[in-house]
Design an enzyme around this catalytic site. Structure first.
Site, mmCIF file in Angstrom:
data_model
loop_
_atom_site.group_PDB
_atom_site.id
_atom_site.type_symbol
_atom_site.label_atom_id
_atom_site.label_comp_id
_atom_site.label_asym_id
_atom_site.label_seq_id
_atom_site.Cartn_x
_atom_site.Cartn_y
_atom_site.Cartn_z
ATOM 1 N N TYR A 135 1.357 43.048 1.409
ATOM 2 C CA TYR A 135 0.057 42.657 0.861
ATOM 3 C C TYR A 135 -1.036 43.673 1.204
ATOM 4 O O TYR A 135 -1.975 43.858 0.439
ATOM 5 C CB TYR A 135 -0.374 41.297 1.421
ATOM 6 N N LYS A 190 14.539 39.656 6.027
ATOM 7 C CA LYS A 190 15.470 40.315 5.101
ATOM 8 C C LYS A 190 16.002 41.536 5.843
ATOM 9 O O LYS A 190 15.965 42.671 5.363
ATOM 10 C CB LYS A 190 14.740 40.680 3.797
ATOM 11 N N ASP A 222 16.587 34.834 1.185
ATOM 12 C CA ASP A 222 17.229 34.258 -0.001
ATOM 13 C C ASP A 222 17.964 32.970 0.368
ATOM 14 O O ASP A 222 17.873 31.945 -0.305
ATOM 15 C CB ASP A 222 18.149 35.278 -0.705
ATOM 16 N N ASP A 246 4.455 33.259 1.304
ATOM 17 C CA ASP A 246 3.765 32.835 0.075
ATOM 18 C C ASP A 246 4.742 32.117 -0.838
ATOM 19 O O ASP A 246 4.470 31.015 -1.343
ATOM 20 C CB ASP A 246 3.188 34.083 -0.621
ATOM 21 N N ASP A 250 5.301 27.719 -1.564
ATOM 22 C CA ASP A 250 5.204 27.068 -2.881
ATOM 23 C C ASP A 250 6.472 26.262 -3.159
ATOM 24 O O ASP A 250 6.407 25.156 -3.711
ATOM 25 C CB ASP A 250 5.011 28.101 -4.009
HETATM 26 C C1 LIG Z 1 -4.205 34.127 -4.582
HETATM 27 C C2 LIG Z 1 -3.220 34.857 -3.716
HETATM 28 C C3 LIG Z 1 -3.851 36.116 -3.207
HETATM 29 C C4 LIG Z 1 -2.708 33.997 -2.557
HETATM 30 C C5 LIG Z 1 -1.634 34.753 -1.784
HETATM 31 O O1 LIG Z 1 -0.747 35.364 -2.382
HETATM 32 O O2 LIG Z 1 -1.703 34.715 -0.557
HETATM 33 C C6 LIG Z 1 -2.122 32.627 -2.909
HETATM 34 O O3 LIG Z 1 -0.961 32.704 -3.669
HETATM 35 C C7 LIG Z 1 -1.875 31.818 -1.644
HETATM 36 O O4 LIG Z 1 -0.746 31.372 -1.444
HETATM 37 O O5 LIG Z 1 -2.828 31.608 -0.873
HETATM 38 MG MG LIG Z 2 0.600 31.411 -2.971
#
Ligand SMILES: CC(C)[C@H](C(=O)O)[C@@H](O)C(=O)O
Ligand SMILES: [Mg+2]
Ligand SMILES: NC(=O)c1ccc[n+]([C@@H]2O[C@H](COP(=O)([O-])OP(=O)(O)OC[C@H]3O[C@@H](n4cnc5c(N)ncnc54)[C@H](O)[C@@H]3O)[C@@H](O)[C@H]2O)c1
Length: 356
Positions: A135, A190, A222, A246, A250
């Site tokens: 990042y 990884k 993975d 990240d 999710d």
């Molecule tokens: C919007 C983006 C920069 C952010 C990230 O990738 O960290 C988001 O996906 C998160 O999870 O907070």
């Molecule tokens: Mg995110």
């Protein structure tokens, strides 16, 4: 105590308004100050993280953040894109430790896309390093490809890197979090392919010597993605880098029924923090009054616990959220037959009422 309120874009203002309502009925004398950020910051001041917004965030005792991002800004030069605001806040405030707890409230077992027996009782904590990795690594950009079969063509490139101290400090956060829970930590890497993550694994293994009471295991990312949907309850605390965290968080969000249920805390070394839902600005549903505000309300609870030293108020909010779910109230993302469909505001009002 001062709280910076940064609603941002898309559903950000709608969901943050509900968390603010909740904060306002706690009977505390918090000073709340609002500032534009993301696309809203760009529209107001020509920059996604306006100077005044950054100064407010630095001066405040904690930051409550909604979400940033909107398709209309996707073609701006990268430095002006809304997402730079949240990345800039994390970097400027030194918020290297991102805590994303994935908890399944029993009432939502049927809302998850996974079978109830796979997710019921789920309570895991994903700890994501937040200020390093690919990042932020330099160099990055688009250049002329220097060699290989595509020599001379344009190529995009980024740099994955982690300094030893960056890995050590997030490992300490993770081991200490595990000590307060079931004392099991999974470090996700990884290492089979990437130098950066072999180094990560070696450093986490070294830090483990200081925490003999915590059981550490290592898992490739993975496999971790697969195990998260196969048998998520086997995890207690997971620690990983910025990008893997990240993605995995999710995925973990869906185990809780909806991404609208996953709060987060982003902390510095002194527990000063920024609190935001793990989801984004959801432009597809913005302005419709249907977004789930619970991840943001639960993020405000985390703020009370971690940065404002008000654990009892945090528990009050969490109990109120459980109560509205027990009453059968559901926003569209967690709605099932037999429950009552409500909008963003009605859900916020119900939490406020349950606090009384
Ligand atoms: C919007 C983006 C920069 C952010 C990230 O990738 O960290 C988001 O996906 C998160 O999870 O907070
Ligand atoms: Mg995110
Ligand atoms: N921290 C942040 O500010 C943050 C985080 C992730 C994405 N983003 C940004 O948000 C924008 C949209 O990204 P995306 O679509 O990939 O991810 P997203 O998380 O915004 O949305 C993904 C899906 O989940 C739904 N969703 C998200 N939050 C919800 C909620 N509270 N209630 C009900 N449904 C909800 C959305 O409607 C959408 O269908 C992009 O500009 C992205 O960069 C910002």
């Amino acid at each position: 105590m001062k709280i910076a309120i940064l609603p941002g874009d898309g559903i950000g203002p709608e969901i943050v308004a509900q968390a603010v309502k909740v904060l306002n009925v706690l009977g505390e004398s918090f000073e709340l100050e609002t500032a534009p950020v993301g696309g809203a910051g760009y529209a107001a001041h020509g920059h996604p993280l306006p100077e005044g917004t950054l100064a407010l965030a630095k001066a405040a005792d904690a930051v409550l953040f909604g979400a940033v991002g909107d398709y209309q800004y996707d073609n701006l030069e990268r430095q002006f894109r809304p997402e730079q605001a949240i990345l800039g806040l994390r970097k400027n405030l030194g918020l290297f430790a991102n805590l994303r707890p994935a908890i399944l409230y029993p009432e939502l077992a049927g809302a998850s896309t996974l079978k109830p027996e796979v997710v019921s009782g789920l309570d895991i904590l994903i700890i994501r390093e937040l200020t390093g990795d690919i990042y932020f690594g330099q160099p990055r950009g688009v250049r002329e490809c220097p060699d290989g079969p595509f020599k001379g063509q344009r190529e995009g490139y980024d740099t994955m890197r982690y300094a030893e101290g960056e890995i050590r400090r997030i490992a300490h956060v993770a081991f200490q979090a595990a000590q307060k829970r079931d004392k099991r930590l999974t470090s996700v890497d990884k290492a089979n392919v990437l130098e950066t993550f072999q180094f990560w694994k070696d450093i986490v293994t070294d830090v483990h010597q200081e925490y003999p009471d915590v059981a550490l295991d290592h898992m490739y990312v993975d496999n971790a993605a697969m195990q998260l949907v196969r048998a998520p309850k086997k995890f207690d605390v997971m620690v990983t880098g910025n990008m893997f965290g990240d993605i995995l968080s999710d995925a973990a969000a869906m185990l809780t029924g909806s991404i609208g249920m996953l709060p987060s805390a982003s902390l510095d070394a002194n527990n000063k923090g920024l609190y935001e839902p793990s989801h984004g600005s959801a432009p597809d549903i913005a302005g419709k009054g249907i977004a789930n505000p619970l991840a943001t309300i639960l993020s405000a609870a985390m703020m009370l616990r971690y940065s404002l030293n008000r654990a009892e108020q945090a528990e009050r909010i969490e109990t109120a959220v459980k109560s509205v779910l027990a009453q059968g109230l559901r926003t569209a993302d967690i709605h099932e037959a037999g429950t009552t469909l409500v909008g963003t505001e009605a859900m916020g009002d119900a939490v406020v009422k349950a606090l009384a």
